[in-house]
Design a protein around this motif. Structure first.
Motif, PDB file in Angstrom:
ATOM      1  N   ARG A  92       0.362   3.809   1.743  1.00  0.00           N
ATOM      2  CA  ARG A  92       0.423   4.347   3.094  1.00  0.00           C
ATOM      3  C   ARG A  92      -0.459   3.467   3.960  1.00  0.00           C
ATOM      4  NH1 ARG A  92      -3.445   8.932   4.429  1.00  0.00           N
ATOM      5  NH2 ARG A  92      -4.662   7.020   4.592  1.00  0.00           N
ATOM      6  N   ALA A  93      -0.119   3.343   5.218  1.00  0.00           N
ATOM      7  CA  ALA A  93      -0.964   2.565   6.116  1.00  0.00           C
ATOM      8  C   ALA A  93      -2.393   3.064   6.018  1.00  0.00           C
ATOM      9  CB  ALA A  93      -0.465   2.696   7.554  1.00  0.00           C
ATOM     10  N   ASP A 125      -4.342   2.906   3.397  1.00  0.00           N
ATOM     11  CA  ASP A 125      -4.792   3.080   2.016  1.00  0.00           C
ATOM     12  C   ASP A 125      -5.319   1.738   1.510  1.00  0.00           C
ATOM     13  OD1 ASP A 125      -5.229   4.279  -0.456  1.00  0.00           O
ATOM     14  OD2 ASP A 125      -3.181   3.941  -1.165  1.00  0.00           O
ATOM     15  N   MET A 168       2.538   5.536  11.174  1.00  0.00           N
ATOM     16  CA  MET A 168       3.120   4.288  10.685  1.00  0.00           C
ATOM     17  C   MET A 168       4.254   4.541   9.686  1.00  0.00           C
ATOM     18  SD  MET A 168       1.492   1.913  12.214  1.00  0.00           S
ATOM     19  CE  MET A 168       1.726   0.393  11.306  1.00  0.00           C
ATOM     20  N   GLU A 169       4.211   5.684   8.992  1.00  0.00           N
ATOM     21  CA  GLU A 169       5.259   5.984   8.005  1.00  0.00           C
ATOM     22  C   GLU A 169       6.412   6.769   8.613  1.00  0.00           C
ATOM     23  OE1 GLU A 169       2.093   4.441   6.278  1.00  0.00           O
ATOM     24  OE2 GLU A 169       1.857   6.440   7.094  1.00  0.00           O
ATOM     25  N   THR A 173       0.940   8.961   8.096  1.00  0.00           N
ATOM     26  CA  THR A 173       0.488   8.638   9.451  1.00  0.00           C
ATOM     27  C   THR A 173       1.718   8.287  10.292  1.00  0.00           C
ATOM     28  OG1 THR A 173       0.317   6.245   9.189  1.00  0.00           O
ATOM     29  CG2 THR A 173      -1.534   7.559   8.381  1.00  0.00           C
ATOM     30  N   MET A 229       4.315  10.344  -0.767  1.00  0.00           N
ATOM     31  CA  MET A 229       2.917  10.052  -1.144  1.00  0.00           C
ATOM     32  C   MET A 229       2.064  11.225  -1.589  1.00  0.00           C
ATOM     33  SD  MET A 229       1.650   9.258   2.738  1.00  0.00           S
ATOM     34  CE  MET A 229       3.192   8.421   3.089  1.00  0.00           C
ATOM     35  N   GLU A 263       0.860  -1.182   0.000  1.00  0.00           N
ATOM     36  CA  GLU A 263       0.000   0.000   0.000  1.00  0.00           C
ATOM     37  C   GLU A 263       0.894   1.230   0.000  1.00  0.00           C
ATOM     38  OE1 GLU A 263      -2.325  -0.588   3.561  1.00  0.00           O
ATOM     39  OE2 GLU A 263      -0.553  -0.773   4.815  1.00  0.00           O
TER      40      GLU A 263
END
Lengths: 291, 795
Positions: free
Chosen positions: A189-190, A192, B720-721, B718, B695, A187
């Motif tokens: 991004r988490a 998505d 997480m990234e 987020t 992104m 993905e």
């Protein structure tokens, strides 16, 4: 604030009540469970149901249990329960691996397995899991219950075989001792939607693939599954070469749409890459390896 | 007290000056007790909604509003025709262009404002939009800036007299002839084109306003999402012809701005007109899609850089050619003299003897804007350009990028330093900052690890970026917006009991001004920060100033706060001398108190001076009572914060997925008033950098359709990234700022994207690939078949 078009709302107190409401209000009524797909579409006015039937009180559809040698999951079971279920984890690694990458904790706390299947988004993760494991869908109406194979359940993007006065009430997964399973997703991004994702199981007899299942999402394979790759692998040794060849069949079967997640060649590549990775890990797990 | 000393603690446990303290604002924010524009509800208030164009370019043939007007809850339907009768169909932009408020001729971007409905509630207003019938005649579009000047490109701005093309301006800086000569004789020239894609600030709170016109008094009160309430007041006066003394702009709590809330949007004007027409307050709050599709975007800079150097890596010159996409109206918000903002600070942190840039701006069928998203008036673009170019040079010379930077960074003894394009950097010690970042990162160890991983078939990358910012616009003689000079007022009142109110012109959108400005006053006067109330965001209750953007609050308004506190201190000295019956020359200051030299016990605290000033104490001839002061601060120069950033990434070569493993950020913003707030701002900016590098992009299809109209399609990073940020600091005070502070709000957003992109390309051992480096873009780069326009619809 995005505001939806006008709609009516009623809260169902039982499955029978929900079915009666569906019958009364006809095809413009929609069942709402977690709402994390339907509500955004309503706010964007892409979906405009005239009637919402809220089934969040139907806690009798919230269960994960062994029933007649299969794992039965109630349609109102939330993603978080699937993620946390020791019973599911004991039989299939695929559930926890898939659920970990579905949206975010807020969505997982509300979203349901039934909603995920019925939304029938072509990028839905659980649809690939259901296809890989060859689940059975239990559908109820006021006249009784019928079952449909997961691989027949979807009738195109956002379309299922659930009729206007029917409800999906349960999803049943066969138990396969000696098997291993895995889920792979890429993905942007988490949270998505998947660019592509693959879920697989492999059941070994010695080092021979006795059975396998290959589910794919977001890459335009019919019914979220690649039967040709499964047929190729079944009865063969679970070697890296054979697994890679199965991945190649998935690459060739994929018919994805280009979008901001990626071009066609990349998505087809991912079909191959992710199936190969998932099969490799499934086979290792079937051998009892901790991966 | 010097800035490096630890401040003593106040009775409430806060630093009496600089240091970590919990934000005063947090008490209400953490309890959900903030007061945002959408929380403003007035008796009888109506709600507005905007009908927007589905086309990127189309002539309006007809608009039929009759069905909407017949809706039982609709009070008014406003179109461009109605606005024309009020001379409000068009409004000036912040760059001396005009922008359509409600369309009268043709729509020029998808999402442009066509009609405004006022109804009893926001649901009805939204429903009524669907009852308006608009007949459009679609026109050919230009959405790719590189085709905007083609001979057959449709003319977007046929409303402007004599327009025959889509060019807005050509602008240059630097010495072209000298630069060309250096390039002609250089041993090495490296050229690279790159796109800084169109991105969006996407503040958590969208834009909106509540307008209330009192027909009896003629008073217009507007609660609105603005970073610059005073500028808005003057603009309403100029745009709507309303008397400025009858306009009050209230900017309550603002949920993020990032430059998105600098300008005036058509919806604000429509809310005012709606209130005038209905006699009721009118609220308009845009939804998320409207915010993403129609409000101020950022970047969309197509840049080609060229670097001239010797074979051993000594940089000799830098030249840049830019094609700037400004959208359908030139609505950029930046100082008048500088049409490309501060882009010509593009030589960055390096000792380039010569440099030249040309910027050509064009109209396209996209939303207007361009200067936003923590860009410091285009320094984000400039920093990305130069930091990418340095890495391209390192790539070609096969030099370590850290070594190449160290060789060319400006040296401490060169400050104050004048750049080839005319900026005067105030202070800096660049090698020290880079060394500190390399120390924290363990740079040599990382390179060893990378070599081992490569040998084992794994892929990691290390990316560096070194940025210099120019913030705190700015000196009045050089900088204005629409003729308004960029100086800021500040007022300080010390009440009789020694508690203080500080009135500032700048507008917090989350920066913590109520805390840090109290700390500045506390630092100067020794009044506990909890005893100082910072008042902002209401033009009736604060002095004039141009607001908060371009990291200007601390450099300009923070300086004003220090200066006004010093005036209070000077006056307190006169009062203390009168009270102590001594000469002012006999007094000496210690934090919070004047005392008699040689007799430490004999003195007067600032609180005692305040009471005495309001009391009956006989004051010297010509000295007025009370303890108040005001100041207008005109900054002598910009301040130039800088920093060294290092990113470490792992790339999955099979999928193209990038994981940012570590990020080291050493920032030098001078003394830190509240290190916790600085770190918070840096954290946020670094996350922005992850977003832009990996992104964020507003893409368009071939018809000009916006492909990022919701957070499902426009991705923000987020947790997480984001790795756990590793921060460091060096402190190089600004010599011209009263407390040496330089501003930091945008530093991390400016500096971080290049570090991440450089790291990914270092991992791939490829010279260049375009942002955002999504898995697809990375994978295609690995295949040697790059997706060179991630800002367009992917085929």
């Amino acid at each position: 604030m995005q505001v939806p078009a006008p709609f009516e709302y009623e809260r169902a107190t039982s499955v029978d009540h929900a079915l009666a409401l569906l019958e009364r209000h006809g095809p413009e009524a929609r069942v709402i469970a977690g709402g994390h797909s339907l509500l955004p579409m309503m706010k964007l006015r892409l979906a405009r149901p005239e009637m919402l039937i809220d089934i969040n009180d139907l806690s009798d559809l919230d269960y994960i249990k062994i029933d007649s040698g299969e794992i039965a999951v109630g349609a109102m079971t939330r993603h978080v329960s699937i993620l946390d279920s020791a019973l599911l984890a004991e039989h299939y690694s695929i559930f926890r691996e898939a659920e970990k990458v579905i949206a975010d904790p807020i969505v997982r706390n509300r979203g349901t397995i039934g909603g995920s299947f019925c939304q029938a988004d072509p990028s839905e993760d659980l649809s690939a899991v259901g296809a890989a494991l060859r689940a059975t869908m239990v559908i109820r109406s006021s006249s009784g219950t019928r079952t449909v194979a997961a691989r027949d359940f979807h009738d195109g993007p956002y379309q299922t075989l659930v009729g206007p006065a029917e409800m999906l009430v349960e999803i049943r997964f066969p138990i396969r001792p000696g098997s291993g399973s895995a889920y792979e997703k890429v993905e942007r991004r988490a949270g998505d939607w998947a660019i592509a994702a693959a879920g697989t199981f492999v059941r070994l007899d010695g080092d021979t693939v006795a059975d396998c299942g290959i589910g794919l999402t977001a890459v335009g394979v019919e019914h979220f599954a690649c039967g040709a790759a499964e047929d190729f692998l079944r009865g063969k040794q679970a070697t890296a070469d054979n697994i890679a060849a199965a991945g190649q069949i998935c690459h060739d079967a994929a018919d994805p749409q280009a979008d901001q997640r990626g071009p066609v060649d990349y998505k087809r590549h991912l079909a191959r890459e992710l199936v190969t990775r998932a099969l490799t890990r499934s086979a290792a797990r079937a051998r009892g390896e901790k991966v | 007290m010097t800035v490096t000393e630890e401040a003593p603690l106040s009775p409430a446990g806060n630093p009496m000056g600089f240091g970590r303290m919990i934000r005063k604002e947090d008490a209400r924010f953490l309890r959900g007790q903030g007061n945002y524009v959408d929380d403003v509800n007035l008796p009888g208030m109506l709600h507005g909604a905007i009908l927007r164009s589905p086309y990127a370019h189309a002539r309006i043939v007809s608009i039929d509003t009759s069905a909407a007007e017949a809706h039982p809850k609709v009070k008014a339907v406003i179109t461009g025709k109605i606005l024309e009768t009020l001379k409000l169909a068009w409004m000036p932009t912040l760059s001396y262009d005009v922008q359509s408020v409600l369309c009268t001729d043709k729509v020029r971007f998808q999402g442009q404002e066509v009609a405004f409905v006022v109804a009893e509630d926001r649901y009805s207003a939204r429903d009524a939009l669907e009852l308006i019938e608009v007949e459009y005649e679609p026109l050919p579009t230009v959405f790719d800036a590189r085709h905007a000047l083609d001979a057959d490109a449709p003319i977007i701005r046929d409303d402007l007299d004599g327009r025959t093309d889509n060019k807005i301006y050509d602008w240059e800086a630097g010495d072209k002839a000298k630069c060309d000569e250096v390039f002609a004789n250089a041993e090495v020239v490296v050229k690279q084109s790159m796109i800084y894609p169109r991105v969006h600030p996407a503040p958590l709170e969208t834009c909106g306003s509540v307008a209330s016109m009192d027909k009896v008094t003629g008073q217009l009160t507007v609660w609105t999402t603005t970073q610059a309430p005073h500028a808005h007041r003057t603009l309403y006066a100029l745009v709507a012809g309303l008397p400025e003394h009858k306009i009050r702009i209230i900017s309550p709590d603002i949920g993020g701005g990032f430059g998105n809330k600098v300008g005036i949007y058509p919806g604000y004007v429509c809310a005012v007109v709606g209130s005038i027409l209905t006699g009721k307050p009118v609220k308009w709050m845009e939804d998320r899609s409207e915010n993403l599709m129609s409000t101020s975007f950022a970047r969309d800079y197509h840049m080609t850089g060229e670097i001239a150097a010797t074979k051993d890596g000594k940089m000799l010159g830098l030249r840049v050619d830019v094609l700037a996409d400004h959208g359908a109206f030139n609505g950029v918000a930046q100082p008048t003299k500088y049409p490309a903002g501060f882009f010509h600070l593009f030589t960055g942190s390096y000792d380039y003897p010569v440099a030249h840039c040309n910027v050509r701006a064009v109209y396209t069928n996209k939303a207007p804007g361009g200067v936003a998203y923590a860009c410091s008036f285009r320094i984000t673009e400039a920093a990305f350009l130069v930091e990418r170019m340095v890495d391209c040079l390192a790539f070609e010379l096969k030099m370590d990028p850290a070594e190449l930077r160290m060789k060319n960074l400006l040296r401490p003894e060169q400050f104050p330093y004048t750049t080839p394009t005319g900026w005067e950097y105030d202070s800096g010690d660049y090698p020290r900052a880079l060394k500190e970042a390399m120390r924290i990162a363990g740079y040599d160890e990382l390179r060893r690890e990378q070599a081992e991983k490569r040998a084992a078939g794994e892929t990691m990358g290390i990316g560096i970026s070194f940025f210099t910012e120019g913030v705190g616009a700015g000196p009045r003689k050089h900088m204005d917006i629409l003729g308004l000079g960029m100086a800021d007022g500040c007022e300080l009142r010390i009440h009789p009991t020694g508690k203080a109110q500080l009135r500032i012109s700048v507008q917090s959108q989350g920066q913590g001004h109520e805390t840090t400005f109290a700390q500045i006053v506390s630092h100067e006067l020794g009044i506990p920060p909890e005893d100082i109330e910072v008042i902002h965001g209401d033009t009736d209750n604060t002095p004039f100033g141009l607001g908060t953007y371009g990291s200007r609050s601390t450099p300009v308004s923070g300086a004003a706060a220090a200066v006004v506190a010093r005036r209070i201190k000077d006056k307190a000295k006169i009062i203390a001398a009168a009270a102590l019956e001594c000469s002012v020359d006999d007094l000496e200051w210690e934090h919070g108190r004047w005392f008699v030299k040689g007799d430490h016990d004999k003195g007067q605290t600032i609180q005692e001076s305040a009471f005495a000033a309001h009391g009956t104490l006989e004051l010297p001839e010509g000295v007025e009572g009370h303890l108040d002061a005001s100041v207008v601060y005109d900054p002598p120069n910009l301040t130039y914060p800088f920093g060294a950033y290092i990113a470490v990434v792992d790339v999955d070569m099979g999928t193209g997925h990038v994981k940012v493993r570590r990020f080291i950020a050493v920032d030098d913003c001078g003394p830190r008033i509240n290190p916790m707030i600085v770190e918070g701002q840096v954290h946020g900016g670094l996350a922005d950098g992850v977003g832009m590098a990996l992104m964020e992009v507003m893409a368009f299809d071939e018809n000009g359709n916006h492909l990022g109209g919701s957070f499902m399609d426009y991705l923000l990073p987020t947790s997480m990234e984001c790795p756990s940020w590793e921060l460091g600091e060096t402190v190089t005070p600004s010599p011209h700022h009263p407390i040496g502070a330089k501003g930091v709000g945008e530093s991390a957003t400016v500096g971080s994207p290049a570090a991440i992109v450089n790291a990914v390309l270092d991992a791939l051992q490829i010279r260049h690939a375009e942002m955002p480096l999504t898995p697809a873009v990375v994978w295609r780069a690995i295949q040697g078949n790059p997706l060179d326009r991630p800002d367009l619809a992917i085929e």
